[in-house]
Design a protein around this motif. Structure first.
Motif, PDB file in Angstrom:
ATOM      1  N   PHE A  59       0.820  -1.214   0.000  1.00 28.98           N
ATOM      2  CA  PHE A  59       0.000   0.000   0.000  1.00 28.98           C
ATOM      3  C   PHE A  59       0.857   1.268   0.000  1.00 28.98           C
ATOM      4  CE2 PHE A  59      -2.500  -3.334   2.052  1.00 28.98           C
ATOM      5  CZ  PHE A  59      -3.672  -3.284   1.323  1.00 28.98           C
ATOM      6  N   HIS A  60       2.163   1.113  -0.271  1.00 26.81           N
ATOM      7  CA  HIS A  60       3.105   2.232  -0.363  1.00 26.81           C
ATOM      8  C   HIS A  60       3.259   2.952   0.981  1.00 26.81           C
ATOM      9  CE1 HIS A  60       2.519   1.401  -4.590  1.00 26.81           C
ATOM     10  NE2 HIS A  60       1.240   1.728  -4.500  1.00 26.81           N
ATOM     11  N   ILE A  61       3.254   2.202   2.064  1.00 21.49           N
ATOM     12  CA  ILE A  61       3.457   2.757   3.401  1.00 21.49           C
ATOM     13  C   ILE A  61       4.730   2.167   3.976  1.00 21.49           C
ATOM     14  CG2 ILE A  61       2.509   2.974   5.727  1.00 21.49           C
ATOM     15  CD1 ILE A  61      -0.251   2.737   4.567  1.00 21.49           C
ATOM     16  N   SER A  62       5.621   3.021   4.462  1.00 28.13           N
ATOM     17  CA  SER A  62       6.877   2.563   5.035  1.00 28.13           C
ATOM     18  C   SER A  62       6.661   2.034   6.445  1.00 28.13           C
ATOM     19  CB  SER A  62       7.895   3.706   5.069  1.00 28.13           C
ATOM     20  OG  SER A  62       9.054   3.333   5.786  1.00 28.13           O
ATOM     21  N   LEU A  63       7.408   0.993   6.800  1.00 27.91           N
ATOM     22  CA  LEU A  63       7.309   0.431   8.146  1.00 27.91           C
ATOM     23  C   LEU A  63       7.757   1.434   9.201  1.00 27.91           C
ATOM     24  CD1 LEU A  63       6.768  -2.043   9.965  1.00 27.91           C
ATOM     25  CD2 LEU A  63       9.138  -2.736   9.566  1.00 27.91           C
ATOM     26  N   ASN A  64       8.717   2.291   8.872  1.00 26.00           N
ATOM     27  CA  ASN A  64       9.193   3.290   9.836  1.00 26.00           C
ATOM     28  C   ASN A  64       8.103   4.299  10.179  1.00 26.00           C
ATOM     29  OD1 ASN A  64      11.767   2.135   9.818  1.00 26.00           O
ATOM     30  ND2 ASN A  64      12.437   3.372   8.087  1.00 26.00           N
ATOM     31  N   ALA A  65       7.200   4.549   9.255  1.00 27.60           N
ATOM     32  CA  ALA A  65       6.128   5.503   9.518  1.00 27.60           C
ATOM     33  C   ALA A  65       5.107   4.966  10.513  1.00 27.60           C
ATOM     34  CB  ALA A  65       5.427   5.875   8.212  1.00 27.60           C
ATOM     35  N   LEU A  66       5.045   3.650  10.658  1.00 32.04           N
ATOM     36  CA  LEU A  66       4.064   3.050  11.557  1.00 32.04           C
ATOM     37  C   LEU A  66       4.532   3.057  13.005  1.00 32.04           C
ATOM     38  CD1 LEU A  66       3.004   0.011   9.354  1.00 32.04           C
ATOM     39  CD2 LEU A  66       1.969   2.281   9.494  1.00 32.04           C
ATOM     40  N   ASP A  67       5.853   3.013  13.216  1.00 29.59           N
ATOM     41  CA  ASP A  67       6.412   3.065  14.567  1.00 29.59           C
ATOM     42  C   ASP A  67       5.806   1.983  15.463  1.00 29.59           C
ATOM     43  OD1 ASP A  67       8.049   3.952  16.600  1.00 29.59           O
ATOM     44  OD2 ASP A  67       6.633   5.472  17.302  1.00 29.59           O
ATOM     45  N   LEU A  68       5.891   0.731  15.005  1.00 27.65           N
ATOM     46  CA  LEU A  68       5.356  -0.389  15.767  1.00 27.65           C
ATOM     47  C   LEU A  68       6.353  -0.816  16.834  1.00 27.65           C
ATOM     48  CD1 LEU A  68       3.874  -2.552  12.871  1.00 27.65           C
ATOM     49  CD2 LEU A  68       2.669  -0.951  14.361  1.00 27.65           C
ATOM     50  N   GLY A  69       5.835  -1.212  17.995  1.00 31.68           N
ATOM     51  CA  GLY A  69       6.678  -1.682  19.082  1.00 31.68           C
ATOM     52  C   GLY A  69       7.053  -3.141  18.926  1.00 31.68           C
ATOM     53  N   PHE A  70       7.886  -3.634  19.858  1.00 33.65           N
ATOM     54  CA  PHE A  70       8.362  -5.017  19.795  1.00 33.65           C
ATOM     55  C   PHE A  70       7.199  -5.998  19.896  1.00 33.65           C
ATOM     56  CE2 PHE A  70       9.821  -8.922  21.821  1.00 33.65           C
ATOM     57  CZ  PHE A  70      10.890  -9.279  21.016  1.00 33.65           C
ATOM     58  N   GLY A  71       6.307  -5.758  20.860  1.00 30.65           N
ATOM     59  CA  GLY A  71       5.179  -6.668  21.031  1.00 30.65           C
ATOM     60  C   GLY A  71       4.274  -6.709  19.828  1.00 30.65           C
ATOM     61  N   GLU A  72       4.062  -5.569  19.190  1.00 32.40           N
ATOM     62  CA  GLU A  72       3.206  -5.526  18.005  1.00 32.40           C
ATOM     63  C   GLU A  72       3.849  -6.266  16.840  1.00 32.40           C
ATOM     64  OE1 GLU A  72       0.847  -1.364  18.121  1.00 32.40           O
ATOM     65  OE2 GLU A  72       3.029  -1.195  18.265  1.00 32.40           O
ATOM     66  N   GLN A  73       5.162  -6.160  16.725  1.00 30.48           N
ATOM     67  CA  GLN A  73       5.843  -6.880  15.652  1.00 30.48           C
ATOM     68  C   GLN A  73       5.760  -8.382  15.876  1.00 30.48           C
ATOM     69  OE1 GLN A  73       6.615  -5.413  13.060  1.00 30.48           O
ATOM     70  NE2 GLN A  73       8.043  -3.724  13.251  1.00 30.48           N
ATOM     71  N   VAL A  74       5.930  -8.817  17.123  1.00 26.80           N
ATOM     72  CA  VAL A  74       5.834 -10.241  17.431  1.00 26.80           C
ATOM     73  C   VAL A  74       4.433 -10.750  17.118  1.00 26.80           C
ATOM     74  CG1 VAL A  74       5.892 -11.927  19.296  1.00 26.80           C
ATOM     75  CG2 VAL A  74       7.683 -10.200  19.131  1.00 26.80           C
ATOM     76  N   THR A  75       3.416  -9.959  17.460  1.00 27.26           N
ATOM     77  CA  THR A  75       2.043 -10.372  17.191  1.00 27.26           C
ATOM     78  C   THR A  75       1.792 -10.530  15.699  1.00 27.26           C
ATOM     79  OG1 THR A  75       1.311  -9.196  19.181  1.00 27.26           O
ATOM     80  CG2 THR A  75      -0.375  -9.784  17.562  1.00 27.26           C
ATOM     81  N   GLN A  76       2.404  -9.678  14.890  1.00 25.36           N
ATOM     82  CA  GLN A  76       2.214  -9.767  13.444  1.00 25.36           C
ATOM     83  C   GLN A  76       2.730 -11.085  12.881  1.00 25.36           C
ATOM     84  OE1 GLN A  76       0.602  -7.640  11.359  1.00 25.36           O
ATOM     85  NE2 GLN A  76       0.019  -6.487  13.186  1.00 25.36           N
ATOM     86  N   SER A  77       3.694 -11.719  13.572  1.00 28.28           N
ATOM     87  CA  SER A  77       4.237 -12.982  13.080  1.00 28.28           C
ATOM     88  C   SER A  77       3.205 -14.102  13.133  1.00 28.28           C
ATOM     89  CB  SER A  77       5.472 -13.379  13.899  1.00 28.28           C
ATOM     90  OG  SER A  77       5.120 -13.678  15.241  1.00 28.28           O
ATOM     91  N   LEU A  78       2.123 -13.922  13.893  1.00 30.52           N
ATOM     92  CA  LEU A  78       1.082 -14.949  13.959  1.00 30.52           C
ATOM     93  C   LEU A  78       0.369 -15.116  12.626  1.00 30.52           C
ATOM     94  CD1 LEU A  78      -0.448 -14.158  17.470  1.00 30.52           C
ATOM     95  CD2 LEU A  78       1.295 -15.846  16.877  1.00 30.52           C
ATOM     96  N   HIS A  79       0.514 -14.134  11.741  1.00 33.01           N
ATOM     97  CA  HIS A  79      -0.058 -14.281  10.404  1.00 33.01           C
ATOM     98  C   HIS A  79       0.627 -15.399   9.626  1.00 33.01           C
ATOM     99  CE1 HIS A  79      -2.680 -10.746  10.407  1.00 33.01           C
ATOM    100  NE2 HIS A  79      -1.733 -10.113  11.065  1.00 33.01           N
ATOM    101  N   MET A  80       1.778 -15.866  10.127  1.00 31.48           N
ATOM    102  CA  MET A  80       2.525 -16.890   9.415  1.00 31.48           C
ATOM    103  C   MET A  80       2.030 -18.302   9.712  1.00 31.48           C
ATOM    104  SD  MET A  80       4.494 -15.335   7.531  1.00 31.48           S
ATOM    105  CE  MET A  80       5.295 -16.815   6.960  1.00 31.48           C
ATOM    106  N   LEU A  81       1.011 -18.435  10.532  1.00 34.54           N
ATOM    107  CA  LEU A  81       0.459 -19.760  10.825  1.00 34.54           C
ATOM    108  C   LEU A  81      -0.390 -20.212   9.644  1.00 34.54           C
ATOM    109  CD1 LEU A  81      -0.452 -19.365  14.595  1.00 34.54           C
ATOM    110  CD2 LEU A  81       1.592 -20.375  13.577  1.00 34.54           C
ATOM    111  N   LYS A  82       0.282 -20.475   8.548  1.00 32.30           N
ATOM    112  CA  LYS A  82      -0.385 -20.924   7.331  1.00 32.30           C
ATOM    113  C   LYS A  82       0.036 -22.352   7.010  1.00 32.30           C
ATOM    114  CE  LYS A  82      -2.283 -16.910   6.799  1.00 32.30           C
ATOM    115  NZ  LYS A  82      -2.018 -16.027   5.684  1.00 32.30           N
TER     116      LYS A  82
END
Length: 298
Positions: A59-82
């Motif tokens: 969507f043309h959005i940089s990850l640095n612009a989101l300023d996600l924390g460590f816990g939020e990044q770890v939670t995003q890895s749950l999308h890999m349960l495929k």
């Protein structure tokens, strides 16, 4: 006859070397848990960051612009349960665990190695063919997409097969035959997992962008006019006695971060249309509404 001849020095029988027992003390177990937990957390953080970066880059959005924390990044890895991730993990776990599951005794310096099973011997013989197949698939990288991740996975599996017992019942030892292949297998596994993460994020992003009408709706009230597309966004001017005179509807929400709302108009196309960022403030009020859900057949 000398005294030394009458009383020869007492010789203790050398005890046969035994396998080192696993640590059972609470401190040792705690160290193992901390080490494994740290590795898993670091891996989940990396996968989460890779998934999030690839997803929003669509969507043309940089990850640095989101300023996600460590816990939020770890939670995003749950999308890999495929399915592909679970299959790859199962294959690797099976290859790594079989030599220990089939072990009946531990060889020592004074005892002969146990006879290997037929499965172990066959797996050891399949090492070079498996690695060769993986190398061929790497050469055909562009032809086997989106399943390119199978190439490094097969190479890693082949390298791990080489750690089985051979026909004489011995396992490879030393840096060249044990440490180096295991390290290389870990590198290829990491590569395969990275490829799966990128492909999963791109597929999820494309599915998300396919129909924006299903996204959460956004209602914007502002004290001053906003630079939103009037062709696709409905603009209403309320009576002068109302604080927020300008009302905008027909928007959909992609993401909200720290009071910044990334919104798009209905009919938005990710390849040609712009995305708008509306910041919530005293002059701008934002409300969320349900998006249009697809009708269920039957």
């Amino acid at each position: 006859m000398s005294e030394s001849d009458e009383h020869p020095p007492h010789q203790h029988a050398a005890a046969p070397p035994t396998r080192e027992s696993a640590p059972t003390s609470p401190t040792a177990l705690l160290k193992i848990v901390i080490a494994q937990g740290t590795f898993i957390a670091a891996l989940m953080f990396y996968l989460g960051a890779m998934y999030t970066s690839t997803f929003y880059a669509y969507f043309h959005i940089s990850l640095n612009a989101l300023d996600l924390g460590f816990g939020e990044q770890v939670t995003q890895s749950l999308h890999m349960l495929k399915l592909e991730v679970l299959v790859a993990a199962g294959v690797v776990l099976l290859i790594v665990a079989v030599p220990w599951l089939t072990a009946r005794s531990w060889p020592s310096a004074v005892t002969a190695p146990r006879a290997p099973s037929r499965a172990e011997v066959l797996a050891g013989r399949m090492q070079l063919p498996a690695v060769a197949v993986g190398v061929v698939l790497l050469a055909l990288w562009s032809e086997i997409q989106p399943y390119g991740w199978t190439a490094p996975l097969i190479i890693a599996a082949g390298l791990l097969m080489g750690q089985f017992r051979d026909a004489t019942g011995r396992r490879p030892t030393g840096f060249r035959y044990q440490a180096l292949p295991i390290f290389a297998a870990g590198v290829f596994l990491f590569w395969a997992l990275t490829q799966i993460t990128v492909q999963t994020a791109e597929r999820d992003a494309a599915a998300r962008a396919r129909d924006v009408t299903e996204w959460t709706g956004v209602l914007v009230l502002s004290t001053h006019p906003l630079a939103l597309p009037t062709g696709t966004v409905t603009k209403e001017v309320l009576p002068s006695g109302v604080r927020h005179r300008y009302r905008y509807t027909g928007l959909r929400l992609l993401l909200e971060r720290d009071g910044r709302y990334y919104v798009v108009p209905l009919g938005w196309n990710v390849k040609r249309d712009a995305m708008y960022i509306v910041r919530e403030s005293d002059a701008v009020w934002i409300g969320l509404t349900p998006g249009t859900q697809p009708k269920l057949l039957g």
